[in-house]
Design a protein around this motif. Structure first.
Motif, PDB file in Angstrom:
ATOM      1  N   ASN A 136      44.752  38.040  41.466  1.00  0.00           N
ATOM      2  CA  ASN A 136      43.966  38.535  40.335  1.00  0.00           C
ATOM      3  C   ASN A 136      44.253  37.791  39.034  1.00  0.00           C
ATOM      4  O   ASN A 136      43.805  38.217  37.980  1.00  0.00           O
TER       5      ASN A 136
ATOM      6  N   ASN B 170      44.115  33.710  37.588  1.00  0.00           N
ATOM      7  CA  ASN B 170      43.696  32.358  37.965  1.00  0.00           C
ATOM      8  C   ASN B 170      44.880  31.431  38.210  1.00  0.00           C
ATOM      9  O   ASN B 170      44.875  30.639  39.159  1.00  0.00           O
TER      10      ASN B 170
ATOM     11  N   GLU C  41      41.596  30.559  47.146  1.00  0.00           N
ATOM     12  CA  GLU C  41      40.291  30.570  46.496  1.00  0.00           C
ATOM     13  C   GLU C  41      40.122  31.831  45.656  1.00  0.00           C
ATOM     14  O   GLU C  41      40.636  32.895  46.001  1.00  0.00           O
ATOM     15  N   LYS C  42      39.383  31.694  44.559  1.00  0.00           N
ATOM     16  CA  LYS C  42      39.118  32.827  43.681  1.00  0.00           C
ATOM     17  C   LYS C  42      38.276  33.858  44.419  1.00  0.00           C
ATOM     18  O   LYS C  42      37.213  33.538  44.957  1.00  0.00           O
ATOM     19  N   PRO C  43      38.699  35.103  44.478  1.00  0.00           N
ATOM     20  CA  PRO C  43      37.938  36.119  45.212  1.00  0.00           C
ATOM     21  C   PRO C  43      36.681  36.544  44.463  1.00  0.00           C
ATOM     22  O   PRO C  43      36.642  36.541  43.228  1.00  0.00           O
ATOM     23  N   ASN C  44      35.668  36.909  45.222  1.00  0.00           N
ATOM     24  CA  ASN C  44      34.430  37.418  44.631  1.00  0.00           C
ATOM     25  C   ASN C  44      34.526  38.902  44.299  1.00  0.00           C
ATOM     26  O   ASN C  44      33.807  39.400  43.427  1.00  0.00           O
ATOM     27  N   VAL C  45      35.362  39.600  45.029  1.00  0.00           N
ATOM     28  CA  VAL C  45      35.651  41.014  44.772  1.00  0.00           C
ATOM     29  C   VAL C  45      37.171  41.178  44.833  1.00  0.00           C
ATOM     30  O   VAL C  45      37.858  40.325  45.403  1.00  0.00           O
TER      31      VAL C  45
ATOM     32  N   LYS D 147      40.795  41.694  45.943  1.00  0.00           N
ATOM     33  CA  LYS D 147      41.428  41.573  47.261  1.00  0.00           C
ATOM     34  C   LYS D 147      42.513  42.634  47.365  1.00  0.00           C
ATOM     35  O   LYS D 147      43.552  42.544  46.716  1.00  0.00           O
TER      36      LYS D 147
ATOM     37  N   GLU E 246      37.619  47.709  35.969  1.00  0.00           N
ATOM     38  CA  GLU E 246      36.865  47.219  37.133  1.00  0.00           C
ATOM     39  C   GLU E 246      37.605  47.523  38.432  1.00  0.00           C
ATOM     40  O   GLU E 246      36.987  47.876  39.444  1.00  0.00           O
TER      41      GLU E 246
END
Length: 252
Positions: free
Chosen positions: A62, A64, A73-77, A79, A202
């Motif tokens: 969470n 960068n 890889e950067k998560p889309n939602v 993790k 979020e």
């Protein structure tokens, strides 16, 4: 306001900390409507984990800079993973190194989010009303097992792998808090919560779409870069601005 749990004269209490004075409460601060029973110096109590969560929901990758560090890889939602309640220990209690299974155990300093009331299917705009306050958590991880297993239950789930505390702060801006981790007095993590990919509101909203959150449940909101290994004999100190210091030795 800073809240805590403590042991005093043979009994467990919930307390309110003001300077170095602990006001012992008649009932849980999560319930509210408490009375002050007695006031004692903090040096006269043993600090306990500030909450006993039914579950700890951890958030991986969470920040960068931590993603780059882990070459992921950067998560889309968000993790997610779960740490069992049996992982919880207080400040100054030892992290037990599971040498029978792991050869690489890491510290991970994180902001902990304490849920204040039953929470299900809420929006990010509603999330603030469901958060009681903020604490510190060390999301201790058996890094070698994490890569071997592919999923994280074993790596994150050993007894003593979730030191939390020492306090819960209810009046703090979580969006830009300085977070620092020291290993044997040497700074290893030095960042701010402003670098989170998914902010606290979020995260609470997202998790509430999946599972019901109960008062005292804890969200470990992710760690910045600088994670690294510990060995027996080490001391890990995590400090988050305006919350306090979580200090734990590592033992076999």
């Amino acid at each position: 306001m800073k809240f805590l749990r403590c042991f005093y004269e043979g009994k467990d209490y919930h307390g309110l900390l003001e300077n170095k004075s602990v006001k012992l409460l008649s009932n849980s601060f999560l319930e509210g409507d408490y009375k002050i029973l007695k006031e004692v110096n903090i040096s006269n109590v043993k600090i306990l984990p500030p909450v006993l969560p039914s579950k700890i929901i951890g958030i991986g990758l969470n920040y960068n800079d931590h993603i780059q560090e882990m070459k992921d890889e950067k998560p889309n939602v968000p993790k997610m993973f779960i740490k069992p309640s049996s992982t919880v220990i207080a400040t100054k209690e030892p992290i037990i190194y599971p040498k029978h299974m792991s050869k690489r155990v890491d510290y991970e300093g994180e902001l902990g989010v304490v849920i204040g009331k039953v929470c299900k299917n809420i929006s990010a705009l509603q999330a603030k009303d469901y958060i009681f306050g903020y604490t510190i958590i060390n999301d201790v991880t058996a890094r070698d097992l994490q890569s071997i297993d592919g999923q994280w239950t074993r790596a994150k789930g050993f007894d003593t792998f979730a030191p939390i505390g020492p306090f819960i702060e209810t009046q703090v801006d979580h969006m830009n808090l300085k977070i620092t981790t020291k290993l044997n007095g040497v700074v290893k993590q030095d960042s701010t919560t402003s670098h989170m990919i998914f902010n606290v509101y979020e995260l609470v909203s997202f998790i509430s779409q999946i599972m019901t959150l109960y008062p005292g449940d804890l969200i470990a909101s992710g760690t910045p870069s600088g994670v690294g290994p510990v060995v027996p004999g080490d001391i890990v100190e995590i400090e988050i601005e305006n919350i306090g210091k979580l200090i734990n030795p590592v033992k076999e």
